[in-house]
Design an enzyme around this catalytic site. Structure first.
Site, short mmCIF file in Angstrom:
data_model
loop_
_atom_site.label_atom_id
_atom_site.label_comp_id
_atom_site.label_asym_id
_atom_site.label_seq_id
_atom_site.Cartn_x
_atom_site.Cartn_y
_atom_site.Cartn_z
N HIS A 151 0.78 -1.23 0.00
CA HIS A 151 0.00 0.00 0.00
C HIS A 151 0.81 1.27 0.00
O HIS A 151 0.24 2.36 -0.03
CB HIS A 151 -0.93 0.05 1.23
CG HIS A 151 -2.15 -0.78 1.07
ND1 HIS A 151 -3.31 -0.29 0.54
CD2 HIS A 151 -2.39 -2.07 1.37
CE1 HIS A 151 -4.23 -1.24 0.52
NE2 HIS A 151 -3.70 -2.33 1.01
N LYS A 203 -9.22 13.81 4.33
CA LYS A 203 -8.35 12.64 4.33
C LYS A 203 -7.46 12.75 5.57
O LYS A 203 -7.44 13.79 6.22
CB LYS A 203 -7.49 12.59 3.06
CG LYS A 203 -6.82 13.94 2.73
CD LYS A 203 -5.99 13.89 1.45
CE LYS A 203 -6.80 13.93 0.18
NZ LYS A 203 -6.78 12.70 -0.59
N ARG A 204 -6.73 11.68 5.91
CA ARG A 204 -5.82 11.77 7.04
C ARG A 204 -4.84 12.92 6.84
O ARG A 204 -4.48 13.24 5.70
CB ARG A 204 -5.03 10.45 7.19
CG ARG A 204 -5.82 9.31 7.80
CD ARG A 204 -6.35 9.60 9.17
NE ARG A 204 -5.28 9.69 10.15
CZ ARG A 204 -4.94 8.73 10.99
NH1 ARG A 204 -5.58 7.58 11.01
NH2 ARG A 204 -3.96 8.89 11.84
N THR A 261 -8.44 6.74 -2.55
CA THR A 261 -9.79 6.28 -2.88
C THR A 261 -10.78 7.43 -2.67
O THR A 261 -11.85 7.43 -3.26
CB THR A 261 -10.22 5.07 -2.01
OG1 THR A 261 -9.94 5.36 -0.65
CG2 THR A 261 -9.51 3.81 -2.45
C1 LIG Z 1 -12.10 7.12 1.65
C2 LIG Z 1 -11.69 7.48 3.02
C3 LIG Z 1 -10.35 7.71 3.31
C4 LIG Z 1 -9.27 7.66 2.25
O1 LIG Z 1 -9.16 8.92 1.64
P1 LIG Z 1 -7.89 9.33 0.73
O2 LIG Z 1 -8.29 10.66 0.19
O3 LIG Z 1 -7.79 8.30 -0.34
O4 LIG Z 1 -6.72 9.38 1.63
C5 LIG Z 1 -9.99 8.05 4.60
N1 LIG Z 1 -10.91 8.14 5.57
C6 LIG Z 1 -12.22 7.94 5.33
C7 LIG Z 1 -13.20 8.07 6.44
C8 LIG Z 1 -12.65 7.59 4.05
O5 LIG Z 1 -13.96 7.37 3.83
#
Ligand SMILES: *Cc1c(COP(=O)(O)O)cnc(C)c1O
Length: 804
Positions: free
Chosen positions: A353, A541-542, A649
Site C-alpha cells: 500500500h 483525508k488523514r 480512494t
Molecule cells: C475514503 C476514506 C479515506 C481515504 O481517503 P484518501 O483521500 O484516499 O486518503 C480516509 N478516511 C475515510 C473516512 C474515508 O472514507
C-alpha cells in the site's frame, strides 16, 4: 424482505414490545435503531446460513481477506439498501412517526481503521458479497476504534472511541468457535524417529473469541462473514484462591484483554510497540486456525489447501500468516518443510500500500524471538533457504543478497517476508505498481517478475453513491434505467446527455440540494453559516505531510492576502472545507490542524472578505461524515506530492459524486486522467518522475524558490510574522522550518505557483455553469471504472482463482 409496508409496521411494533418491552409511544430514537437493526440482522440470518451451507456442499474455494483494519462506518442504511428494503422501511417508519435518516444517526461508526487501507477492506467486503463471491473478512474486534477528534482552541484533542457503548446489533458472538493463541515460552527440540520435533513450553495462552458480522450482498441473498476476534483470558476462577491470587488474576485478565483493546492510530508511521506485534500475531493465528478447521470439514488431503483456500494480506500487517501457516503445517499436521512451504506459498497473496519508507514495517528481532520463539525459528529458516538460493543465483554479489534478506541486522523486514512467502504481490494503482517494479522492489521484481501485478483500488458505488447521494442515483436510473447498479460501467450511458441542458440542470440542482444539506450540518455542528452558492472546495483525508494540506492552507492565506490588498477582486465565492485526523504522535500534523483553524477563524470573522472566502475545519472526519461531505463537493483536492499517494480512494468517491478534481499526477489520479482527459480535471505540479529524479539528487533548492517568487516568500513569512494574520511572531516557526530546513521534502513550495494558477482556472471555469456541469457529468459517467466491483473481479480472476 418484508412482504409489504403494513407487515413491516406490524412486525416492527411486535419486536419493539418483545425486545424492549415498550409500546411505541414510550420508545426513543435509540430504541428504534436497536430494534430495527436487530430485526434486519435476524432476517439476514437465514440467507447467511444458506450461503455457508452452499459453500460447504459445493466445496467452493474461499477467500479470506486478512486486515488489521476494517473501516466500516454504519451498517443500517447500507444493509437496508442491499436488502432492497430501504424505501419500504423509510415509509413504514414515517407512518409510525419516525424519520429513518435520524434513526441512522443513532448508530456509532464502526471505526476499526485509520483511513484508505481500512476503508478499502470494507468496500471489498461489500463487493465480494454483492457479486456472490465466497470471500470473507478476518480482523480484530477493537474495543476502541480510531479516536474521536475534538477541536479545542484550534487544537486536535483525542477522545477514546467507545463504539460498543450501546452494544453492536450486527455481530454474533461465537464462543463455540474459539481458538487458543500462544505467546512467549521456550522451544524444545527433540528427535523422534529421526525427525526433529519442536515443542514450545511455558507459553501463555490467550483465548480468541470470534464475533461474526454478516456481510449482506446487494439483493440480499448472498451473505458472507466478517469475523473479528476478541482476546479473552483462559484462566478460570477455580485456578485462583486467596486475595493475592485474585488481584493477580485481574492483572492477567487485563493484560490479555489489552490485545484487542484499541486500534493503533497510525497509518503510515512505524509503530514499535510490543502490543502491536501481539495484535498482529493474534489476528494471524486465530484467523488461520479457524480457516483450517473449516477446511478439515471438507475431508480433503492438506495438499488441496491452495485449491480451496486463498489468504490475502492487506499490507504487511498480517504477514505472520506465512510463518504461522508453516508452523501449523509442520508442527501440528506433521508435514516436511518443502511440502509445507509449497502449500503456504501457493496460498498467500499480498497487497503493498505504500512506498513511504517510514511505513515499511520492521520488527526488532529480539522482540519477535521472545514473544514468538517458534515463529522466529521458522522465519530464520525461510530466510536461510532464501538467501542460500540468492547466493547461488547472484554469485559474488553479496549486496543483492543483503538487500533482499528478510533479516537485516537486528531487524525483520516484513515486506521482504511477504514477497518471498506469497504467490502474488500487487500495487494499488498503475503508477504505484510501476514504482514498485522499477524502484522500491526492483530486485524482487527481477527475481519473480510473474508475481507482480497491479490492482487499482476501487470504492463501492452502493455506499458512496446509492446510499450517500440517492438523488443522483435516482436521476441516473431515470435516464439510463437501473442496469448500472449491477454493472456500474454502464454509467457511461449518461455521456450522451452531457451536453443536454435539461440533464445538466438536474445535475446542478442535485448538487445544490446536497450543498444546502451540508450547509445545515455545518451550521448545526459548528454554528457557522456558509454560503451554499459558493464553490465548495474540499480536502478530506488523514493529515499527512505528503497529502499537503499545508499547501492548501498556504494558498488560502495567499488568497486572503490578495483580497485584503484588493477587496474588490473579482472571484467566485469559495468555501474551503477540511476534515482530517492527525496521528496523536505526529506533532507537525497537529500543528497544521492548528494553522488551518487559526486561518479559518480569522477569515470567517473578517467582514471585508467573508462574502468571498470562508474556511471550515470539520471535526472528527469519519465514514459517516464523509458520506455527508462528498456529495456536496464542487472541487476535490487530491494534491499529494506526485509518487507518494499509492492510489487514493477519496479521489474516486468525489469523482463518482460529480466533483471536479484539482490534483497532481499521482496514484489513481493518473488513471482518472486517462479516462477523462485534461479537459475534465485540473492537473498541476511536478510529475512523479520529476519528483523521483529530484529525490535522487538530494532534492531541489527550496531557497531559490523562496527568494525568487514573491508569492511564496510573502505567504511563508506570514507564518512567522504578524502580517495580515493575527499570528504571533514565530508562532508557526515550526511549520516554516519544516519546509525550509528539510529542503521541502514534499515539494510544497516547488508546486505552489502551479497550484495558484490552477485555482485561477477553476474560478474561471466555474463561471461557465453549462461547461462545469458537462465536466461533472463526464466524471460521474466514467467513475464506474473505479468501483470496487471492478477491482474485486480482477482480484478474483487474476489472483485468487475464484468464480462467482
Ligand atoms: C475514503 C476514506 C479515506 C481515504 O481517503 P484518501 O483521500 O484516499 O486518503 C480516509 N478516511 C475515510 C473516512 C474515508 O472514507
Amino acid at each position: 424482505m418484508f412482504s409489504n409496508k403494513e407487515a413491516f409496521k406490524q412486525l416492527f411494533q411486535e419486536n419493539l414490545v418483545s425486545k424492549l418491552g415498550k409500546p411505541m409511544k414510550e420508545a426513543h430514537k435509540g430504541d428504534i435503531y436497536t430494534v430495527l437493526s436487530s430485526m434486519i440482522r435476524e432476517y439476514a440470518g437465514e440467507n447467511w446460513a444458506d450461503t455457508n451451507q452452499y459453500f460447504q456442499s459445493n466445496q467452493e474455494k474461499q477467500v479470506y481477506y486478512f486486515s488489521m483494519e476494517f473501516l466500516i462506518g454504519r451498517l443500517l442504511g447500507n444493509n437496508l439498501l442491499n436488502l432492497g428494503a430501504l424505501e419500504l422501511v423509510r415509509e413504514g417508519l414515517k407512518e409510525l412517526g419516525w424519520d429513518l435518516e435520524e434513526i441512522e444517526e443513532e448508530e456509532s461508526d464502526a471505526g476499526l481503521g485509520n483511513g484508505g487501507l481500512g476503508r478499502l477492506a470494507a468496500c471489498f467486503l461489500d463487493s465480494l458479497a454483492s457479486q456472490r463471491y465466497a470471500g470473507h473478512g478476518c480482523g480484530i474486534r477493537y474495543r476502541y476504534g480510531l479516536f474521536e477528534q475534538k477541536i479545542v482552541e484550534g487544537n486536535q484533542v483525542e477522545l477514546p472511541d467507545y463504539w460498543l457503548r450501546n452494544g453492536n446489533e450486527w455481530e454474533v458472538r461465537r464462543p463455540d468457535k474459539k481458538v487458543e493463541v500462544r505467546f512467549w515460552g521456550n522451544v524444545e527440540i527433540r528427535e523422534e524417529e529421526k525427525e526433529l520435533v519442536f515443542e514450545t513450553h511455558n507459553y501463555e495462552t490467550v483465548t480468541a473469541i470470534p464475533y461474526d458480522v454478516p456481510v449482506i450482498g446487494y439483493g440480499g441473498e448472498h451473505v458472507n462473514t466478517l469475523r473479528i476476534w476478541s482476546a479473552e483470558s483462559t484462566m478460570d476462577y477455580t485456578q485462583i484462591s486467596g486475595t493475592n491470587n485474585y488481584y493477580k488474576f485481574l492483572d492477567y485478565n487485563r493484560s490479555v484483554e489489552s490485545i484487542s483493546e484499541f486500534l493503533y492510530p497510525d497509518d503510515s508511521q512505524y509503530e514499535g510497540k510490543l502490543l502491536r506485534l501481539k495484535q498482529q500475531y493474534f489476528l494471524c493465528s486465530a484467523g488461520l486456525q479457524s480457516i483450517l478447521r473449516t477446511f478439515e470439514k471438507l475431508e480433503l488431503n492438506i495438499d488441496h489447501l491452495p485449491e480451496k483456500v486463498a489468504i490475502h494480506i492487506n499490507d504487511t500487517h498480517p504477514t505472520l500468516v506465512i510463518p504461522e501457516l508453516m508452523r501449523i503445517l509442520i508442527d501440528v499436521v506433521g508435514l516436511g518443510w518443502a511440502q509445507a512451504w509449497d502449500i503456504t506459498s501457493r496460498t498467500v497473496s499480498y497487497t503493498n500500500h505504500t512506498t513511504l519508507s517510514e511505513a515499511l514495517e520492521k520488527w526488532p528481532i529480539s522482540m519477535v524471538k521472545e514473544l514468538l520463539p517458534r515463529i522466529y525459528m521458522i522465519i530464520e529458516e525461510i530466510n536461510k533457504q532464501f538467501c542460500g538460493m540468492l547466493m547461488k543465483k547472484y554469485p559474488g554479489q553479496p549486496e543483492i543478497v543483503a538487500q533482499m534478506s528478510i533479516i537485516d541486522g537486528q531487524q525483520l523486514k516484513m515486506a521482504n517476508l511477504a514477497i518471498v512467502g506469497s504467490y502474488s504481490v500487487n500495487g494499488v494503482a498503475a503508477l504505484h505498481t510501476d514504482i514498485l517494479k522499477k524502484r522500491e522492489m526492483k530486485p524482487f521484481y527481477n527475481l519473480y517478475p510473474h508475481r507482480f501485478n497491479n490492482k487499482t483500488n476501487g470504492i463501492t458505488h452502493r455506499r458512496w453513491m446509492m446510499h450517500a447521494n440517492p438523488m443522483l442515483a435516482e436521476l441516473i436510473s431515470e435516464t439510463i434505467s437501473t442496469g448500472w447498479m449491477n454493472d456500474p460501467q454502464e454509467m457511461t450511458g449518461i455521456l450522451k446527455y452531457s451536453e443536454d441542458r435539461g440533464f445538466q440542470d438536474r445535475i446542478h440542482t442535485i448538487k445544490q440540494h446536497n450543498k444546502l444539506k451540508l450547509t445545515s450540518y455545518i451550521h448545526e455542528k459548528q454554528g457557522i453559516v456558509v454560503d451554499p452558492y459558493s464553490i465548495f472546495d474540499i480536502q478530506v483525508k488523514r493529515l499527512h505531510g505528503y497529502k499537503r494540506q499545508l499547501m492548501n492552507v498556504l494558498h488560502i492565506m495567499y488568497l486572503y492576502t490578495q483580497l485584503k490588498q484588493t477587496p474588490s477582486m473579482d472571484i467566485i465565492p469559495r468555501t474551503f472545507i477540511f476534515g482530517a485526523k492527525a496521528a496523536p504522535s505526529y506533532s507537525l500534523a497537529k500543528r497544521i490542524i492548528k494553522l488551518i483553524n487559526v486561518v479559518a477563524d480569522q477569515v470567517n470573522r473578517d467582514r471585508e472578505v467573508n462574502q468571498k472566502l470562508q474556511v471550515i475545519f470539520l471535526e472528527n472526519y469519519s465514514v459517516s461524515i464523509a458520506e455527508k461531505i462528498i456529495p456536496a463537493a464542487d472541487v476535490s483536492e487530491q494534491i499529494s506530492t506526485a509518487s507518494k499517494e499509492a492510489s487514493g480512494t477519496g479521489n474516486m468517491k468525489f469523482m463518482m459524486n460529480g466533483a471536479l478534481t484539482l490534483g497532481t499526477m499521482d496514484g489513481a489520479n493518473v488513471e482518472m486522467h486517462e479516462m477523462i482527459g485534461d479537459d475534465n480535471m485540473f492537473l498541476f505540479g511536478l510529475r512523479s518522475e520529476q519528483v523521483l529524479d529530484y529525490y535522487q539528487h538530494g532534492g531541489y533548492a527550496v531557497k531559490d524558490v523562496y527568494d525568487n517568487d514573491a508569492r511564496v516568500s510573502e505567504v511563508m513569512d506570514q507564518l512567522v510574522t504578524s502580517g495580515y494574520f493575527c499570528i504571533n511572531e514565530h508562532e508557526f516557526g515550526d511549520i516554516f522550518d519544516s519546509i525550509m530546513s528539510t529542503n521541502d521534502e514534499y515539494f510544497v513550495l516547488k508546486d505552489f505557483a502551479s497550484y495558484i494558477e490552477t485555482h485561477k482556472k477553476i474560478d474561471i471555469s466555474y463561471r461557465n455553469s453549462k461547461e462545469w456541469q458537462r465536466k461533472s457529468i463526464v466524471n460521474i459517467a466514467h467513475s464506474g471504472k473505479f468501483t470496487s466491483d471492478y477491482t474485486i473481479r480482477k482480484y478474483a480472476s487474476e489472483i485468487w482463482g475464484i468464480r462467482n
